[in-house]
Every structure is written in C-alpha cells, then in structure tokens.
Design a protein around this motif. Structure first.
Motif, PDB file in Angstrom:
ATOM      1  N   MET A   1       0.830  -1.191   0.000  1.00  0.00           N
ATOM      2  CA  MET A   1       0.000   0.000   0.000  1.00  0.00           C
ATOM      3  C   MET A   1       0.879   1.261   0.000  1.00  0.00           C
ATOM      4  O   MET A   1       0.958   1.938  -0.996  1.00  0.00           O
ATOM      5  CB  MET A   1      -0.931  -0.030   1.196  1.00  0.00           C
ATOM      6  N   PHE A   2       1.528   1.567   1.126  1.00  0.00           N
ATOM      7  CA  PHE A   2       2.440   2.709   1.195  1.00  0.00           C
ATOM      8  C   PHE A   2       3.852   2.202   1.425  1.00  0.00           C
ATOM      9  O   PHE A   2       4.087   1.394   2.314  1.00  0.00           O
ATOM     10  CB  PHE A   2       2.054   3.667   2.328  1.00  0.00           C
ATOM     11  N   LYS A   3       4.794   2.700   0.637  1.00  0.00           N
ATOM     12  CA  LYS A   3       6.199   2.340   0.809  1.00  0.00           C
ATOM     13  C   LYS A   3       6.991   3.488   1.433  1.00  0.00           C
ATOM     14  O   LYS A   3       7.938   3.266   2.154  1.00  0.00           O
ATOM     15  CB  LYS A   3       6.819   1.971  -0.536  1.00  0.00           C
ATOM     16  N   ARG A   4       6.574   4.733   1.107  1.00  0.00           N
ATOM     17  CA  ARG A   4       7.254   5.920   1.618  1.00  0.00           C
ATOM     18  C   ARG A   4       6.217   6.945   2.035  1.00  0.00           C
ATOM     19  O   ARG A   4       5.394   7.369   1.220  1.00  0.00           O
ATOM     20  CB  ARG A   4       8.155   6.529   0.542  1.00  0.00           C
ATOM     21  N   ILE A   5       6.287   7.352   3.305  1.00  0.00           N
ATOM     22  CA  ILE A   5       5.367   8.347   3.843  1.00  0.00           C
ATOM     23  C   ILE A   5       6.181   9.574   4.238  1.00  0.00           C
ATOM     24  O   ILE A   5       7.148   9.461   4.987  1.00  0.00           O
ATOM     25  CB  ILE A   5       4.608   7.806   5.076  1.00  0.00           C
ATOM     26  N   LEU A   6       5.779  10.716   3.744  1.00  0.00           N
ATOM     27  CA  LEU A   6       6.427  11.975   4.092  1.00  0.00           C
ATOM     28  C   LEU A   6       5.600  12.683   5.157  1.00  0.00           C
ATOM     29  O   LEU A   6       4.393  12.860   4.992  1.00  0.00           O
ATOM     30  CB  LEU A   6       6.544  12.873   2.856  1.00  0.00           C
ATOM     31  N   VAL A   7       6.257  13.072   6.250  1.00  0.00           N
ATOM     32  CA  VAL A   7       5.602  13.832   7.304  1.00  0.00           C
ATOM     33  C   VAL A   7       6.281  15.190   7.389  1.00  0.00           C
ATOM     34  O   VAL A   7       7.480  15.276   7.653  1.00  0.00           O
ATOM     35  CB  VAL A   7       5.679  13.122   8.676  1.00  0.00           C
ATOM     36  N   ALA A   8       5.508  16.243   7.151  1.00  0.00           N
ATOM     37  CA  ALA A   8       6.030  17.599   7.267  1.00  0.00           C
ATOM     38  C   ALA A   8       5.927  18.010   8.735  1.00  0.00           C
ATOM     39  O   ALA A   8       4.845  17.967   9.315  1.00  0.00           O
ATOM     40  CB  ALA A   8       5.223  18.554   6.387  1.00  0.00           C
ATOM     41  N   VAL A   9       7.061  18.373   9.329  1.00  0.00           N
ATOM     42  CA  VAL A   9       7.082  18.786  10.735  1.00  0.00           C
ATOM     43  C   VAL A   9       7.638  20.197  10.848  1.00  0.00           C
ATOM     44  O   VAL A   9       8.549  20.569  10.117  1.00  0.00           O
ATOM     45  CB  VAL A   9       7.902  17.814  11.620  1.00  0.00           C
ATOM     46  N   ASP A  10       7.043  20.967  11.760  1.00  0.00           N
ATOM     47  CA  ASP A  10       7.517  22.336  11.976  1.00  0.00           C
ATOM     48  C   ASP A  10       7.643  22.673  13.459  1.00  0.00           C
ATOM     49  O   ASP A  10       7.847  23.825  13.813  1.00  0.00           O
ATOM     50  CB  ASP A  10       6.597  23.334  11.280  1.00  0.00           C
ATOM     51  N   GLY A  11       7.522  21.668  14.305  1.00  0.00           N
ATOM     52  CA  GLY A  11       7.625  21.904  15.738  1.00  0.00           C
ATOM     53  C   GLY A  11       6.289  22.134  16.415  1.00  0.00           C
ATOM     54  O   GLY A  11       6.220  22.213  17.640  1.00  0.00           O
ATOM     55  N   SER A  12       5.222  22.240  15.645  1.00  0.00           N
ATOM     56  CA  SER A  12       3.896  22.469  16.224  1.00  0.00           C
ATOM     57  C   SER A  12       3.273  21.152  16.681  1.00  0.00           C
ATOM     58  O   SER A  12       3.651  20.072  16.217  1.00  0.00           O
ATOM     59  CB  SER A  12       2.981  23.138  15.190  1.00  0.00           C
ATOM     60  N   MET A  13       2.300  21.257  17.572  1.00  0.00           N
ATOM     61  CA  MET A  13       1.593  20.055  18.034  1.00  0.00           C
ATOM     62  C   MET A  13       0.864  19.371  16.886  1.00  0.00           C
ATOM     63  O   MET A  13       0.814  18.145  16.837  1.00  0.00           O
ATOM     64  CB  MET A  13       0.606  20.408  19.159  1.00  0.00           C
ATOM     65  N   THR A  14       0.303  20.146  15.959  1.00  0.00           N
ATOM     66  CA  THR A  14      -0.411  19.504  14.851  1.00  0.00           C
ATOM     67  C   THR A  14       0.540  18.690  13.972  1.00  0.00           C
ATOM     68  O   THR A  14       0.163  17.646  13.453  1.00  0.00           O
ATOM     69  CB  THR A  14      -1.193  20.528  13.992  1.00  0.00           C
ATOM     70  N   SER A  15       1.774  19.161  13.817  1.00  0.00           N
ATOM     71  CA  SER A  15       2.716  18.378  13.014  1.00  0.00           C
ATOM     72  C   SER A  15       3.122  17.101  13.746  1.00  0.00           C
ATOM     73  O   SER A  15       3.312  16.052  13.114  1.00  0.00           O
ATOM     74  CB  SER A  15       3.942  19.205  12.619  1.00  0.00           C
ATOM     75  N   PHE A  16       3.225  17.161  15.073  1.00  0.00           N
ATOM     76  CA  PHE A  16       3.555  15.953  15.833  1.00  0.00           C
ATOM     77  C   PHE A  16       2.363  15.003  15.893  1.00  0.00           C
ATOM     78  O   PHE A  16       2.537  13.784  15.944  1.00  0.00           O
ATOM     79  CB  PHE A  16       4.081  16.308  17.219  1.00  0.00           C
ATOM     80  N   THR A 119       2.571  26.492  12.951  1.00  0.00           N
ATOM     81  CA  THR A 119       2.910  27.236  14.156  1.00  0.00           C
ATOM     82  C   THR A 119       2.025  28.453  14.375  1.00  0.00           C
ATOM     83  O   THR A 119       2.360  29.325  15.153  1.00  0.00           O
ATOM     84  CB  THR A 119       4.392  27.676  14.110  1.00  0.00           C
ATOM     85  N   HIS A 120       0.863  28.506  13.723  1.00  0.00           N
ATOM     86  CA  HIS A 120      -0.067  29.618  13.912  1.00  0.00           C
ATOM     87  C   HIS A 120      -0.904  29.400  15.164  1.00  0.00           C
ATOM     88  O   HIS A 120      -1.005  28.307  15.691  1.00  0.00           O
ATOM     89  CB  HIS A 120      -1.006  29.753  12.701  1.00  0.00           C
ATOM     90  N   SER A 121      -1.572  30.432  15.591  1.00  0.00           N
ATOM     91  CA  SER A 121      -2.395  30.344  16.795  1.00  0.00           C
ATOM     92  C   SER A 121      -3.743  29.707  16.497  1.00  0.00           C
ATOM     93  O   SER A 121      -4.181  29.622  15.360  1.00  0.00           O
ATOM     94  CB  SER A 121      -2.606  31.736  17.380  1.00  0.00           C
ATOM     95  N   ASP A 122      -4.446  29.312  17.564  1.00  0.00           N
ATOM     96  CA  ASP A 122      -5.744  28.658  17.424  1.00  0.00           C
ATOM     97  C   ASP A 122      -6.827  29.580  16.871  1.00  0.00           C
ATOM     98  O   ASP A 122      -7.809  29.114  16.344  1.00  0.00           O
ATOM     99  CB  ASP A 122      -6.201  28.089  18.766  1.00  0.00           C
ATOM    100  N   LYS A 123      -6.656  30.882  17.008  1.00  0.00           N
ATOM    101  CA  LYS A 123      -7.683  31.792  16.491  1.00  0.00           C
ATOM    102  C   LYS A 123      -7.879  31.635  14.989  1.00  0.00           C
ATOM    103  O   LYS A 123      -8.939  31.918  14.459  1.00  0.00           O
ATOM    104  CB  LYS A 123      -7.366  33.244  16.836  1.00  0.00           C
ATOM    105  N   ASP A 124      -6.840  31.152  14.305  1.00  0.00           N
ATOM    106  CA  ASP A 124      -6.946  30.930  12.865  1.00  0.00           C
ATOM    107  C   ASP A 124      -7.358  29.500  12.536  1.00  0.00           C
ATOM    108  O   ASP A 124      -7.466  29.132  11.386  1.00  0.00           O
ATOM    109  CB  ASP A 124      -5.595  31.210  12.188  1.00  0.00           C
ATOM    110  N   GLY A 125      -7.589  28.685  13.537  1.00  0.00           N
ATOM    111  CA  GLY A 125      -7.813  27.269  13.349  1.00  0.00           C
ATOM    112  C   GLY A 125      -9.123  26.876  12.705  1.00  0.00           C
ATOM    113  O   GLY A 125      -9.364  25.705  12.470  1.00  0.00           O
TER     114      GLY A 125
END
Length: 146
Positions: A1-16, A119-125
């Motif tokens: 099914m998947f052989k390579r998965i890319l995860v974009a991380v920026d230090g935010s909780m949503t990226s983790f 890394t944006h605030s929740d007000k924009d969520g």
C-alpha cells in the motif's frame, strides 16, 4: 500500500499529531517515514531590514537551519518513542508548500501527512492552513491532513 510516507514537521503540536498518524500507518504497511522540516530562506538584505540589531548578527538562515534540525531530531525521537522504525530526517530551505511537494515527487513518496495548521495560533484554526491547503492542491500523491 504505502512504501514511503512523508511527514512535514515544523515543531507544532499539529505536526507531531500528524507524525503519530504516520507511525500508525507505518505499523500497518511497513512504510519508510521521511520527516521534512522546511524553513523560509532569508537573504542578508532581509536580515538587514530588521528594526533591532544585536551586536553580533547571526545570519537568519543559519539560525533557522539549526532550529529545523532540532525539530527533525525531536520528531525522530518522538517517532522512536512511539514505535516508529526506518525514519529518516531532512531539512530544506524554501517556500514550505513547494518544497514539500517537490520533495515528495523527487523521493517517490506514496503519501504526505501534514498538520492542518502549523505554528499559527488557534484563532486561525477555523480554516485549513495555507501550507496544508497548497500541498493538498498541488501534490501528485494522496495527502492526509491531520
């Protein structure tokens, strides 16, 4: 099914959180995980426009690159703690959405996993983040937005 998965991380909780979902998929598929942290390139001209000037000015790219490496190393440790195996980390400079899409194409990634907002605030969520929106719109492979 998947052989390579890319995860974009920026230090935010949503990226983790996106990383956690990618690890769950890895455990189902045995895919390799690529972690990618992209920082925006700043020229010396842009740095010179700063209002406050420290006695010794670090080049913004150097500082941002070091931070991006820390983010990737932290994400690799989180992945290991959560049972992730075969995880590789990468740091690139540029416009995040373009770099993510280009990296996925160059590495023949089967799935991109990305957080809704970085890394944006929740007000924009209330809205899908601009980077995740552009990645989902321009990617040649499926994108899971967490």
């Amino acid at each position: 099914m998947f052989k390579r998965i890319l995860v974009a991380v920026d230090g935010s909780m949503t990226s983790f959180n996106a990383l956690t979902r990618a690890i769950e998929l890895q455990q189902l598929t045995g895919a390799e995980i690529y972690l990618l942290c992209v920082y925006k390139h700043h020229s010396l001209f842009e740095a010179s426009l700063s209002i406050g000037r420290p006695a010794q000015m670090d080049i913004p790219d150097k500082v941002l690159s070091e931070y991006a490496k820390e983010v990737v190393n932290h994400a690799k440790q989180l992945a290991a703690d959560r049972g992730g195996k075969d995880v590789r980390g990468f740091v690139k400079a540029g416009r995040p959405s373009k770099v993510i899409v280009d990296f996925a194409r160059d590495k023949s990634v089967d799935l991109i996993v990305i957080g809704t907002r970085g890394t944006h605030s929740d007000k924009d969520g209330l809205f899908l983040g601009s980077v995740s929106h552009r990645v989902a719109s321009n990617s040649e492979c499926p994108v899971l937005v967490v």
